[in-house]
Motif scaffolding. Sequence first.
Motif, PDB file in Angstrom:
ATOM      1  N   PHE A  43       1.308  -1.139   0.269  1.00 61.31           N
ATOM      2  CA  PHE A  43      -0.150   0.064  -0.073  1.00 61.31           C
ATOM      3  C   PHE A  43       0.496   1.114   0.078  1.00 61.31           C
ATOM      4  CE2 PHE A  43      -1.981   3.396   2.538  1.00 61.31           C
ATOM      5  CZ  PHE A  43      -3.065   3.822   1.588  1.00 61.31           C
ATOM      6  N   TRP A  44       1.884   0.968   1.140  1.00 62.11           N
ATOM      7  CA  TRP A  44       2.622   2.419   1.030  1.00 62.11           C
ATOM      8  C   TRP A  44       4.156   2.617  -0.104  1.00 62.11           C
ATOM      9  CZ3 TRP A  44       0.604   5.307   4.498  1.00 62.11           C
ATOM     10  CH2 TRP A  44       0.349   4.594   5.849  1.00 62.11           C
ATOM     11  N   TRP A  91      10.125  -2.119   4.944  1.00 65.63           N
ATOM     12  CA  TRP A  91      10.678  -0.725   4.524  1.00 65.63           C
ATOM     13  C   TRP A  91      10.344  -0.022   3.264  1.00 65.63           C
ATOM     14  CZ3 TRP A  91      13.095   1.527   8.044  1.00 65.63           C
ATOM     15  CH2 TRP A  91      13.924   1.063   9.514  1.00 65.63           C
ATOM     16  N   TYR A  92      11.107   1.283   3.461  1.00 69.36           N
ATOM     17  CA  TYR A  92      10.620   1.826   2.936  1.00 69.36           C
ATOM     18  C   TYR A  92      11.234   3.518   2.161  1.00 69.36           C
ATOM     19  CZ  TYR A  92       6.074  -0.219   1.848  1.00 69.36           C
ATOM     20  OH  TYR A  92       5.120  -1.589   2.072  1.00 69.36           O
ATOM     21  N   LEU A  93      11.132   4.102   1.169  1.00 66.95           N
ATOM     22  CA  LEU A  93      12.436   4.737   0.179  1.00 66.95           C
ATOM     23  C   LEU A  93      11.928   5.275  -0.653  1.00 66.95           C
ATOM     24  CD1 LEU A  93      15.559   5.941   1.179  1.00 66.95           C
ATOM     25  CD2 LEU A  93      16.527   4.530  -0.242  1.00 66.95           C
ATOM     26  N   GLN A 133      -0.227  -3.665  11.434  1.00 65.37           N
ATOM     27  CA  GLN A 133      -0.271  -4.899   9.931  1.00 65.37           C
ATOM     28  C   GLN A 133      -0.543  -4.371   8.969  1.00 65.37           C
ATOM     29  OE1 GLN A 133      -3.861  -6.493  11.868  1.00 65.37           O
ATOM     30  NE2 GLN A 133      -2.512  -8.382  12.607  1.00 65.37           N
ATOM     31  N   GLY A 134       0.681  -3.494   8.610  1.00 69.39           N
ATOM     32  CA  GLY A 134       0.407  -2.063   7.451  1.00 69.39           C
ATOM     33  C   GLY A 134      -0.056  -1.454   7.096  1.00 69.39           C
ATOM     34  N   ASP A 173       2.293   7.756   9.193  1.00 67.95           N
ATOM     35  CA  ASP A 173       1.009   8.002   8.922  1.00 67.95           C
ATOM     36  C   ASP A 173       0.138   6.808   8.843  1.00 67.95           C
ATOM     37  OD1 ASP A 173       1.723  10.376   7.318  1.00 67.95           O
ATOM     38  OD2 ASP A 173       2.362   9.923   6.120  1.00 67.95           O
ATOM     39  N   HIS A 174      -1.493   6.938   8.799  1.00 69.70           N
ATOM     40  CA  HIS A 174      -2.233   5.719   9.023  1.00 69.70           C
ATOM     41  C   HIS A 174      -3.264   5.878   7.980  1.00 69.70           C
ATOM     42  CE1 HIS A 174      -3.310   2.661  11.423  1.00 69.70           C
ATOM     43  NE2 HIS A 174      -4.793   2.961  11.163  1.00 69.70           N
TER      44      HIS A 174
END
Length: 207
Positions: A43-44, A91-93, A133-134, A173-174
Amino acid sequence: MIRSTTALAFLLASASAGAVYAAGPEPVVADAPVVATLPPPPFWAGGYIGAQIGYAYGKFDVDEAFDGDESGDGVIGGLNAGYLWSLNNGWYLGPEFQYDWADVTIRDSDTGASRSFEEIARLKLIVGYEVAQGQGMVYGSGGIAYGSLDNVGDIVDGFDGSDTNWVLGLGYDHRVGENWTVGGEYQYHDFNDFNVNTLHLKAAYRF
Protein backbone atom coordinates in the motif's frame (compact mmCIF):
# COMPACT_ATOMS: atom_id res chain seq x y z
CA MET A 1 -43.77 -71.09 -19.02
CA ILE A 2 -39.97 -71.30 -18.55
CA ARG A 3 -39.46 -70.23 -22.17
CA SER A 4 -41.75 -67.23 -21.70
CA THR A 5 -39.87 -66.12 -18.58
CA THR A 6 -36.50 -66.52 -20.30
CA ALA A 7 -37.66 -64.55 -23.33
CA LEU A 8 -39.01 -61.74 -21.11
CA ALA A 9 -35.69 -61.52 -19.20
CA PHE A 10 -33.77 -61.40 -22.49
CA LEU A 11 -35.95 -58.57 -23.77
CA LEU A 12 -35.51 -56.53 -20.56
CA ALA A 13 -31.72 -56.99 -20.65
CA SER A 14 -31.61 -55.96 -24.31
CA ALA A 15 -33.71 -52.84 -23.62
CA SER A 16 -31.42 -51.81 -20.73
CA ALA A 17 -28.31 -52.26 -22.85
CA GLY A 18 -29.85 -50.24 -25.65
CA ALA A 19 -30.74 -47.42 -23.27
CA VAL A 20 -27.18 -47.29 -21.91
CA TYR A 21 -25.75 -47.28 -25.42
CA ALA A 22 -28.11 -44.48 -26.49
CA ALA A 23 -27.27 -42.33 -23.53
CA GLY A 24 -23.55 -42.79 -24.07
CA PRO A 25 -20.86 -42.63 -21.38
CA GLU A 26 -21.10 -40.03 -18.63
CA PRO A 27 -19.28 -36.79 -19.60
CA VAL A 28 -15.95 -36.19 -17.93
CA VAL A 29 -15.83 -32.74 -16.27
CA ALA A 30 -12.35 -31.27 -16.49
CA ASP A 31 -10.99 -29.46 -13.46
CA ALA A 32 -11.04 -25.67 -13.77
CA PRO A 33 -7.57 -24.32 -14.67
CA VAL A 34 -5.64 -22.87 -11.76
CA VAL A 35 -4.90 -19.20 -12.42
CA ALA A 36 -1.94 -17.81 -10.53
CA THR A 37 -2.80 -14.51 -8.79
CA LEU A 38 -0.13 -12.01 -7.88
CA PRO A 39 -0.26 -10.39 -4.44
CA PRO A 40 -1.32 -6.72 -4.44
CA PRO A 41 1.52 -4.20 -4.37
CA PRO A 42 2.41 -2.77 -0.94
CA PHE A 43 0.00 0.00 0.00
CA TRP A 44 2.73 2.49 0.92
CA ALA A 45 4.65 2.12 -2.34
CA GLY A 46 3.95 4.68 -5.06
CA GLY A 47 3.24 8.36 -5.43
CA TYR A 48 1.15 10.66 -3.25
CA ILE A 49 -0.01 14.26 -2.97
CA GLY A 50 -1.38 15.98 0.10
CA ALA A 51 -1.69 18.97 2.35
CA GLN A 52 -0.73 19.89 5.90
CA ILE A 53 -1.52 22.45 8.56
CA GLY A 54 0.31 23.06 11.78
CA TYR A 55 2.19 25.21 14.26
CA ALA A 56 5.67 26.75 14.04
CA TYR A 57 7.90 28.05 16.81
CA GLY A 58 11.37 29.50 16.42
CA LYS A 59 14.28 31.44 17.87
CA PHE A 60 15.59 34.24 15.70
CA ASP A 61 18.96 36.01 15.96
CA VAL A 62 19.16 38.50 13.12
CA ASP A 63 21.80 41.10 13.96
CA GLU A 64 20.49 43.62 11.48
CA ALA A 65 17.19 43.64 13.31
CA PHE A 66 17.63 42.60 16.93
CA ASP A 67 20.31 42.64 19.61
CA GLY A 68 19.59 39.08 20.75
CA ASP A 69 17.43 36.01 20.38
CA GLU A 70 13.76 36.69 19.88
CA SER A 71 11.07 34.04 19.73
CA GLY A 72 8.04 33.82 17.52
CA ASP A 73 5.27 31.38 16.77
CA GLY A 74 2.25 31.04 14.53
CA VAL A 75 0.22 28.97 12.11
CA ILE A 76 1.70 27.33 9.01
CA GLY A 77 0.21 25.23 6.25
CA GLY A 78 0.87 24.03 2.74
CA LEU A 79 1.23 21.18 0.27
CA ASN A 80 3.34 18.06 -0.11
CA ALA A 81 4.10 15.47 -2.77
CA GLY A 82 6.38 12.45 -2.89
CA TYR A 83 7.10 8.92 -4.02
CA LEU A 84 8.09 5.81 -2.04
CA TRP A 85 9.74 2.62 -3.25
CA SER A 86 9.32 -0.64 -1.36
CA LEU A 87 12.61 -2.11 -0.12
CA ASN A 88 10.80 -5.30 0.99
CA ASN A 89 10.48 -6.52 4.57
CA GLY A 90 8.29 -3.51 5.37
CA TRP A 91 10.84 -0.78 4.55
CA TYR A 92 10.25 2.17 2.20
CA LEU A 93 12.44 4.92 0.76
CA GLY A 94 11.78 7.96 -1.39
CA PRO A 95 11.82 11.75 -1.86
CA GLU A 96 9.24 14.28 -0.65
CA PHE A 97 8.79 17.95 -1.45
CA GLN A 98 6.92 20.03 1.11
CA TYR A 99 6.02 23.72 1.08
CA ASP A 100 4.48 25.83 3.85
CA TRP A 101 3.11 29.32 3.97
CA ALA A 102 3.81 30.79 7.40
CA ASP A 103 2.32 33.51 9.57
CA VAL A 104 4.97 33.95 12.26
CA THR A 105 5.75 37.43 13.58
CA ILE A 106 8.97 38.06 15.52
CA ARG A 107 8.96 41.22 17.61
CA ASP A 108 11.86 42.96 19.37
CA SER A 109 10.74 43.41 22.99
CA ASP A 110 12.98 46.48 23.38
CA THR A 111 12.17 48.48 20.26
CA GLY A 112 8.87 46.98 19.15
CA ALA A 113 10.27 46.37 15.66
CA SER A 114 8.98 43.23 14.00
CA ARG A 115 9.78 40.82 11.22
CA SER A 116 7.69 38.18 9.49
CA PHE A 117 8.69 34.59 8.86
CA GLU A 118 6.71 33.82 5.72
CA GLU A 119 7.59 30.46 4.15
CA ILE A 120 9.49 27.18 4.35
CA ALA A 121 10.26 24.86 1.42
CA ARG A 122 11.82 21.42 1.96
CA LEU A 123 13.26 18.65 -0.19
CA LYS A 124 13.63 15.53 1.98
CA LEU A 125 14.47 11.85 1.84
CA ILE A 126 11.89 9.68 3.63
CA VAL A 127 12.82 6.35 5.25
CA GLY A 128 9.77 4.51 6.61
CA TYR A 129 8.76 1.19 8.15
CA GLU A 130 5.22 -0.19 8.10
CA VAL A 131 3.54 -1.06 11.41
CA ALA A 132 0.05 -2.05 12.61
CA GLN A 133 -0.13 -4.92 10.08
CA GLY A 134 0.65 -2.54 7.24
CA GLN A 135 -2.01 0.02 8.18
CA GLY A 136 0.53 2.50 9.57
CA MET A 137 4.00 3.74 8.74
CA VAL A 138 6.52 5.41 11.04
CA TYR A 139 9.26 7.36 9.27
CA GLY A 140 12.22 9.65 9.62
CA SER A 141 13.27 12.34 7.18
CA GLY A 142 16.23 14.56 6.39
CA GLY A 143 17.12 17.04 3.71
CA ILE A 144 17.49 20.68 2.81
CA ALA A 145 15.13 23.53 3.71
CA TYR A 146 14.67 27.10 2.55
CA GLY A 147 13.21 29.67 4.95
CA SER A 148 12.27 33.26 4.27
CA LEU A 149 12.42 35.94 6.98
CA ASP A 150 11.28 39.22 5.44
CA ASN A 151 11.19 42.77 6.68
CA VAL A 152 8.02 44.14 8.25
CA GLY A 153 7.58 47.48 10.00
CA ASP A 154 10.45 49.64 11.24
CA ILE A 155 13.43 47.49 10.24
CA VAL A 156 15.77 48.44 7.39
CA ASP A 157 13.90 48.30 4.09
CA GLY A 158 14.85 45.58 1.71
CA PHE A 159 16.65 43.34 4.18
CA ASP A 160 15.86 39.72 3.45
CA GLY A 161 16.82 37.10 6.01
CA SER A 162 16.18 34.07 3.79
CA ASP A 163 18.48 31.08 4.18
CA THR A 164 18.98 27.49 3.04
CA ASN A 165 20.18 24.78 5.43
CA TRP A 166 19.21 21.37 6.81
CA VAL A 167 16.01 19.86 8.25
CA LEU A 168 15.33 16.65 10.21
CA GLY A 169 11.93 15.14 10.99
CA LEU A 170 9.98 12.27 12.49
CA GLY A 171 6.41 11.29 11.60
CA TYR A 172 3.65 8.73 11.46
CA ASP A 173 0.97 8.13 8.81
CA HIS A 174 -2.09 5.88 9.10
CA ARG A 175 -4.34 4.44 6.42
CA VAL A 176 -7.96 5.62 6.67
CA GLY A 177 -9.37 4.48 3.32
CA GLU A 178 -8.55 2.73 0.07
CA ASN A 179 -6.20 5.54 -0.99
CA TRP A 180 -6.18 8.02 1.91
CA THR A 181 -3.85 8.49 4.87
CA VAL A 182 -3.65 10.95 7.76
CA GLY A 183 -0.75 11.56 10.10
CA GLY A 184 1.44 13.84 12.13
CA GLU A 185 5.02 15.08 11.74
CA TYR A 186 7.60 17.02 13.75
CA GLN A 187 10.49 18.81 12.00
CA TYR A 188 13.47 20.84 13.15
CA HIS A 189 15.00 23.39 10.77
CA ASP A 190 18.44 24.83 11.44
CA PHE A 191 19.24 28.05 9.61
CA ASN A 192 22.24 30.35 10.06
CA ASP A 193 20.44 33.09 12.01
CA PHE A 194 17.36 31.26 13.27
CA ASN A 195 15.88 27.83 13.91
CA VAL A 196 12.30 26.73 13.48
CA ASN A 197 10.34 23.82 14.96
CA THR A 198 7.15 22.69 13.21
CA LEU A 199 4.30 20.34 14.09
CA HIS A 200 1.96 19.25 11.31
CA LEU A 201 -1.27 17.36 10.80
CA LYS A 202 -1.11 15.83 7.31
CA ALA A 203 -3.49 14.20 4.85
CA ALA A 204 -2.52 12.55 1.55
CA TYR A 205 -4.03 10.74 -1.42
CA ARG A 206 -1.91 7.77 -2.55
CA PHE A 207 -2.06 6.38 -6.07
